[in-house]
Design a protein around this motif. Structure first.
Motif, mmCIF file in Angstrom:
data_model
loop_
_atom_site.group_PDB
_atom_site.id
_atom_site.type_symbol
_atom_site.label_atom_id
_atom_site.label_comp_id
_atom_site.label_asym_id
_atom_site.label_seq_id
_atom_site.Cartn_x
_atom_site.Cartn_y
_atom_site.Cartn_z
ATOM 1 N N LEU A 33 0.831 -1.204 0.000
ATOM 2 C CA LEU A 33 0.000 0.000 0.000
ATOM 3 C C LEU A 33 0.869 1.260 0.000
ATOM 4 N N LEU A 34 1.945 1.231 0.735
ATOM 5 C CA LEU A 34 2.863 2.364 0.795
ATOM 6 C C LEU A 34 3.417 2.681 -0.590
ATOM 7 N N VAL A 35 3.865 1.647 -1.292
ATOM 8 C CA VAL A 35 4.432 1.840 -2.629
ATOM 9 C C VAL A 35 3.358 2.302 -3.618
ATOM 10 N N GLU A 36 2.186 1.695 -3.523
ATOM 11 C CA GLU A 36 1.085 2.049 -4.428
ATOM 12 C C GLU A 36 0.680 3.511 -4.249
ATOM 13 N N TRP A 37 0.481 3.936 -3.023
ATOM 14 C CA TRP A 37 0.043 5.308 -2.763
ATOM 15 C C TRP A 37 1.169 6.312 -2.982
ATOM 16 N N GLY A 45 10.577 8.766 0.716
ATOM 17 C CA GLY A 45 11.606 8.659 -0.313
ATOM 18 C C GLY A 45 12.238 7.283 -0.340
ATOM 19 N N ILE A 46 11.822 6.436 0.582
ATOM 20 C CA ILE A 46 12.351 5.069 0.692
ATOM 21 C C ILE A 46 11.280 4.094 0.229
ATOM 22 N N THR A 47 11.497 3.438 -0.887
ATOM 23 C CA THR A 47 10.503 2.494 -1.401
ATOM 24 C C THR A 47 11.077 1.109 -1.686
ATOM 25 N N GLU A 48 12.410 0.976 -1.745
ATOM 26 C CA GLU A 48 13.015 -0.336 -1.973
ATOM 27 C C GLU A 48 12.647 -1.241 -0.799
ATOM 28 N N ARG A 110 -6.020 10.092 4.673
ATOM 29 C CA ARG A 110 -6.775 9.158 3.821
ATOM 30 C C ARG A 110 -5.980 7.888 3.565
ATOM 31 N N PHE A 111 -4.677 8.027 3.332
ATOM 32 C CA PHE A 111 -3.830 6.851 3.170
ATOM 33 C C PHE A 111 -3.850 5.991 4.433
ATOM 34 N N ALA A 117 -8.027 0.135 7.390
ATOM 35 C CA ALA A 117 -9.142 -0.679 6.900
ATOM 36 C C ALA A 117 -8.651 -1.969 6.244
ATOM 37 N N ARG A 118 -7.653 -1.864 5.379
ATOM 38 C CA ARG A 118 -7.170 -3.033 4.639
ATOM 39 C C ARG A 118 -6.468 -4.042 5.547
#
Length: 249
Positions: A33-37, A45-48, A110-111, A117-118
């Motif tokens: 979810l973090l990467v998607e949003w 700035g960290i997604t790896e 919202r995120f 919820a998820r």
């Protein structure tokens, strides 16, 4: 369970935490979810993947070294949570925590609501607003066992944003990187004005990157004076600092 999950499970054990397969699945869903949003808004700035597991997930869990979060009914307020660190990882690891997340950006709220919820997380409130305003509401003022903030601002200003949320006897844990001595010194005056004292500073290192981390623990010894926090924007622009002529506001 793949390597990052196995790594997080092992590192959690070093913190005396046992993460189940279900909890590890929640961490992985959180990562996705973090990467998607993050493609739609600036969350981190960290997604790896390996880096997220170490610098966000593991780093958040180290708060357990500074406070006993296993006590049933423990309440935590996370101020300026951003993408949910440290509160969401702590909630995953300690399902009985009562969590309140406060952030001034509606998109981030919202995120976080989507994450809650998820992942099926109960007893998590995501509150949109400035900390200076929310801290004056009776349902939040002097109410929380633990208050957290992760590298939001310098301590002298951060204390005024966060300590009003802690109950007497509660603790504010500021998560910082390296070079904290100057901040500690300049923050002492604000602690006195806000009814708190420095309890302990824990130095840590990230297991892989080896970068330095500190957990600064401040104990609330009396209720927050009515004058604090000052109006929105003031604590960070004009922090409570000692000066030759008294208080610099």
């Amino acid at each position: 369970m793949d390597d990052p999950q196995k790594w997080l499970q092992q590192q959690a054990r070093e913190l005396e935490l046992e993460l189940s397969d279900s909890q590890l699945s929640q961490f992985e869903q959180y990562y996705r979810l973090l990467v998607e949003w993050n493609e739609k808004m600036n969350l981190t700035g960290i997604t790896e993947r390996d880096a997220v597991y170490e610098k966000h997930f593991y780093d958040s869990l180290t708060v357990a070294l500074a406070a006993d979060l296993s006590i049933a009914g423990t309440s935590i307020a996370d101020i300026g949570s951003g993408a949910g660190f440290p509160s969401i990882p702590l909630k995953i690891a300690f399902p009985e925590l009562k969590v309140t997340i406060i952030d001034s950006l509606a998109k981030r709220i919202r995120f976080l609501e989507e994450v809650v919820a998820r992942l099926g997380l109960a007893n998590v409130a995501c509150v949109h607003g400035r900390a200076e305003d929310i801290a004056r509401l009776p349902e939040h003022r002097d109410q929380y066992d633990v208050v957290t903030a992760r590298a939001v601002a310098r301590l002298a200003g951060l204390n005024e944003l966060c300590l009003p949320f802690a109950k007497t006897g509660g603790v504010f844990i500021s998560m910082k990187g390296s070079d904290i001595q100057e901040e500690l010194e300049e923050s002492r005056f604000s602690l006195g004005k806000l009814g708190a004292k420095l309890a302990e500073v824990k130095r840590l290192e990230l297991p892989i990157e080896k970068s330095e981390r500190h957990l600064i623990m401040m104990t609330k010894i009396s209720a927050t004076a009515k004058a604090y926090p000052r109006k929105a924007g003031v604590p960070l622009k004009s922090p409570l600092l000692a000066s030759s002529s008294g208080v610099r506001l």
